[in-house]
Design a protein around this motif. Structure first.
Motif, PDB file in Angstrom:
ATOM      1  N   ALA A  98      19.853  19.256   7.710  1.00 53.01           N
ATOM      2  CA  ALA A  98      18.729  20.099   7.298  1.00 53.01           C
ATOM      3  C   ALA A  98      18.019  20.675   8.517  1.00 53.01           C
ATOM      4  O   ALA A  98      17.653  21.858   8.543  1.00 53.01           O
ATOM      5  N   ALA A  99      17.834  19.840   9.538  1.00 55.02           N
ATOM      6  CA  ALA A  99      17.177  20.307  10.766  1.00 55.02           C
ATOM      7  C   ALA A  99      18.061  21.293  11.524  1.00 55.02           C
ATOM      8  O   ALA A  99      17.585  22.290  12.075  1.00 55.02           O
ATOM      9  N   SER A 100      19.365  21.027  11.524  1.00 51.76           N
ATOM     10  CA  SER A 100      20.306  21.875  12.250  1.00 51.76           C
ATOM     11  C   SER A 100      20.475  23.246  11.600  1.00 51.76           C
ATOM     12  O   SER A 100      20.543  24.272  12.285  1.00 51.76           O
ATOM     13  N   LEU A 101      20.540  23.266  10.272  1.00 46.45           N
ATOM     14  CA  LEU A 101      20.837  24.504   9.556  1.00 46.45           C
ATOM     15  C   LEU A 101      19.599  25.228   9.033  1.00 46.45           C
ATOM     16  O   LEU A 101      19.693  26.364   8.567  1.00 46.45           O
ATOM     17  N   GLY A 102      18.443  24.596   9.123  1.00 44.20           N
ATOM     18  CA  GLY A 102      17.213  25.210   8.640  1.00 44.20           C
ATOM     19  C   GLY A 102      16.923  26.587   9.219  1.00 44.20           C
ATOM     20  O   GLY A 102      16.505  27.498   8.473  1.00 44.20           O
ATOM     21  N   PRO A 103      17.129  26.800  10.523  1.00 48.83           N
ATOM     22  CA  PRO A 103      16.874  28.138  11.081  1.00 48.83           C
ATOM     23  C   PRO A 103      17.725  29.240  10.460  1.00 48.83           C
ATOM     24  O   PRO A 103      17.384  30.413  10.544  1.00 48.83           O
ATOM     25  N   ARG A 104      18.829  28.859   9.816  1.00 43.75           N
ATOM     26  CA  ARG A 104      19.667  29.847   9.129  1.00 43.75           C
ATOM     27  C   ARG A 104      19.283  29.967   7.652  1.00 43.75           C
ATOM     28  O   ARG A 104      19.994  30.587   6.871  1.00 43.75           O
ATOM     29  N   ARG A 105      18.176  29.340   7.269  1.00 40.50           N
ATOM     30  CA  ARG A 105      17.690  29.330   5.892  1.00 40.50           C
ATOM     31  C   ARG A 105      18.684  28.651   4.952  1.00 40.50           C
ATOM     32  O   ARG A 105      18.828  29.029   3.788  1.00 40.50           O
ATOM     33  N   ILE A 106      19.353  27.644   5.475  1.00 40.79           N
ATOM     34  CA  ILE A 106      20.255  26.832   4.671  1.00 40.79           C
ATOM     35  C   ILE A 106      19.586  25.488   4.425  1.00 40.79           C
ATOM     36  O   ILE A 106      19.211  24.793   5.372  1.00 40.79           O
ATOM     37  N   ARG A 107      19.415  25.132   3.153  1.00 36.75           N
ATOM     38  CA  ARG A 107      18.774  23.881   2.774  1.00 36.75           C
ATOM     39  C   ARG A 107      19.825  22.830   2.462  1.00 36.75           C
ATOM     40  O   ARG A 107      20.886  23.144   1.933  1.00 36.75           O
ATOM     41  N   VAL A 108      19.536  21.590   2.804  1.00 39.60           N
ATOM     42  CA  VAL A 108      20.471  20.487   2.579  1.00 39.60           C
ATOM     43  C   VAL A 108      19.710  19.340   1.919  1.00 39.60           C
ATOM     44  O   VAL A 108      18.713  18.854   2.482  1.00 39.60           O
ATOM     45  N   ASN A 109      20.157  18.920   0.753  1.00 41.46           N
ATOM     46  CA  ASN A 109      19.485  17.849   0.025  1.00 41.46           C
ATOM     47  C   ASN A 109      20.498  16.927  -0.648  1.00 41.46           C
ATOM     48  O   ASN A 109      21.651  17.304  -0.870  1.00 41.46           O
ATOM     49  N   ALA A 110      20.036  15.730  -0.957  1.00 46.12           N
ATOM     50  CA  ALA A 110      20.871  14.761  -1.678  1.00 46.12           C
ATOM     51  C   ALA A 110      20.222  14.415  -3.010  1.00 46.12           C
ATOM     52  O   ALA A 110      18.991  14.341  -3.115  1.00 46.12           O
ATOM     53  N   ILE A 111      21.037  14.193  -4.014  1.00 44.97           N
ATOM     54  CA  ILE A 111      20.578  13.682  -5.309  1.00 44.97           C
ATOM     55  C   ILE A 111      21.007  12.226  -5.408  1.00 44.97           C
ATOM     56  O   ILE A 111      22.186  11.914  -5.267  1.00 44.97           O
ATOM     57  N   SER A 112      20.043  11.347  -5.639  1.00 40.35           N
ATOM     58  CA  SER A 112      20.341   9.927  -5.830  1.00 40.35           C
ATOM     59  C   SER A 112      20.258   9.633  -7.319  1.00 40.35           C
ATOM     60  O   SER A 112      19.178   9.479  -7.887  1.00 40.35           O
ATOM     61  N   ALA A 113      21.425   9.595  -7.949  1.00 41.26           N
ATOM     62  CA  ALA A 113      21.474   9.362  -9.393  1.00 41.26           C
ATOM     63  C   ALA A 113      21.560   7.870  -9.693  1.00 41.26           C
ATOM     64  O   ALA A 113      22.063   7.091  -8.881  1.00 41.26           O
ATOM     65  N   GLY A 114      21.058   7.489 -10.844  1.00 37.11           N
ATOM     66  CA  GLY A 114      21.220   6.118 -11.297  1.00 37.11           C
ATOM     67  C   GLY A 114      22.667   5.870 -11.676  1.00 37.11           C
ATOM     68  O   GLY A 114      23.502   6.784 -11.638  1.00 37.11           O
ATOM     69  N   PRO A 115      23.025   4.640 -12.056  1.00 40.93           N
ATOM     70  CA  PRO A 115      24.413   4.345 -12.423  1.00 40.93           C
ATOM     71  C   PRO A 115      24.837   5.130 -13.666  1.00 40.93           C
ATOM     72  O   PRO A 115      24.076   5.273 -14.616  1.00 40.93           O
ATOM     73  N   ILE A 116      26.046   5.658 -13.606  1.00 36.01           N
ATOM     74  CA  ILE A 116      26.616   6.461 -14.691  1.00 36.01           C
ATOM     75  C   ILE A 116      28.059   6.020 -14.892  1.00 36.01           C
ATOM     76  O   ILE A 116      28.741   5.654 -13.941  1.00 36.01           O
ATOM     77  N   LYS A 117      28.523   6.073 -16.133  1.00 33.84           N
ATOM     78  CA  LYS A 117      29.891   5.645 -16.437  1.00 33.84           C
ATOM     79  C   LYS A 117      30.917   6.664 -15.954  1.00 33.84           C
ATOM     80  O   LYS A 117      31.534   7.380 -16.736  1.00 33.84           O
ATOM     81  N   THR A 118      31.089   6.752 -14.646  1.00 36.19           N
ATOM     82  CA  THR A 118      32.123   7.597 -14.081  1.00 36.19           C
ATOM     83  C   THR A 118      33.310   6.726 -13.690  1.00 36.19           C
ATOM     84  O   THR A 118      33.198   5.506 -13.582  1.00 36.19           O
TER      85      THR A 118
END
Length: 255
Positions: A173-193
């Motif tokens: 996120a810090a590296s790519l922010g100047p290019r207006r690229i956002r980086v995020n993670a989704i922490s999902a609960g347990p799912i039957k995958t």
């Protein structure tokens, strides 16, 4: 309403209809995004193609994310076909099954390497390849889990890899922010995958989450897909470097 009309989204990790990546792809398409779906190898192509055919306008591409040459080839194809990338979904993780069992202290050197290469470094490699095509900025989304910060039985080396993944999200996120690229993670609960079944004791995890979470339920794949669509859209334009919990609130509970 989330509007992704005119945006190109690449989704890695769509294995079957139980996978979180499938629900993310559905939500991105519902919002109007044009989808490029990537599968690992020729063996997985047949099943992936069946899913791709159900996503109107989606196209399939082969790419082993642990192979830099294949990543370069893929993004050459993406540039030729679409000209740009707006959204990248990284729903890829793997650790050898033997390193998800037993005592964590017995984690093998090779198991540790593979878990981090496939589950973490691949995000860096894919982001580096996608960034030049994100000419109007973009959104990169990955999937993590609460086992990154608290010990979850049988999660073992994958918990360590997810912790590294969350740190990687912040640094990217810090590296790519100047290019207006956002980086995020989704922490999902347990799912039957299919992947979750490899961890073991999934039934007990689901039972505890449903009993202890503030919403008294387990998260559903489509709810994770909705969060991803939000992060892919301009509605989340000022959010980057974050881990967004989509777990019915389980992570806030002390006991």
């Amino acid at each position: 309403m989330i509007d992704l009309e005119g945006k190109v989204a690449i989704v890695f990790g769509l294995a079957n209809k139980r996978s979180i990546a499938w629900s993310i792809a559905l939500k991105l398409q519902e919002a109007g995004a044009q989808l490029a779906i990537c599968y690992q190898n020729e063996r997985m192509k047949a099943e992936a193609q069946g899913l791709i055919d159900e996503l109107a306008g989606a196209e399939g591409f082969q790419c082993d994310v642990s192979n830099d040459a294949e990543i370069d080839t893929l993004f050459g194809q993406i540039k030729e076909r679409y000209g740009k990338v707006d959204v990248l979904v990284h729903a890829v993780a793997f650790a050898p099954p033997e390193d998800l069992r037993g005592d964590f202290v017995n984690t093998s050197r090779e198991g540790f390497r593979v878990a981090h290469d496939v589950s973490v470094y691949s995000l860096i490699a894919l982001s580096r390849a996608a960034a030049p095509l994100m000419t109007d900025g973009g959104s990169i989304i990955t999937l993590t889990y609460y086992g990154a910060e608290k010990v979850v039985p049988n999660y073992n080396v994958m918990g360590v890899a997810k912790a590294a993944l969350e740190a990687t999200v912040r640094y990217l996120a810090a590296s790519l922010g100047p290019r207006r690229i956002r980086v995020n993670a989704i922490s999902a609960g347990p799912i039957k995958t299919l992947a979750a079944r490899g961890v073991g004791a999934l039934g007990e995890m689901l039972k505890v989450h449903a009993e202890k979470s503030p919403l008294r339920k387990n998260v559903e794949q489509i709810e994770v897909g909705g969060a991803a669509a939000f992060l892919a859209s301009d509605l989340s334009g000022a959010i980057t470097g974050e881990t967004i919990y989509v777990d019915c609130g389980y992570n806030i509970m002390g006991f």
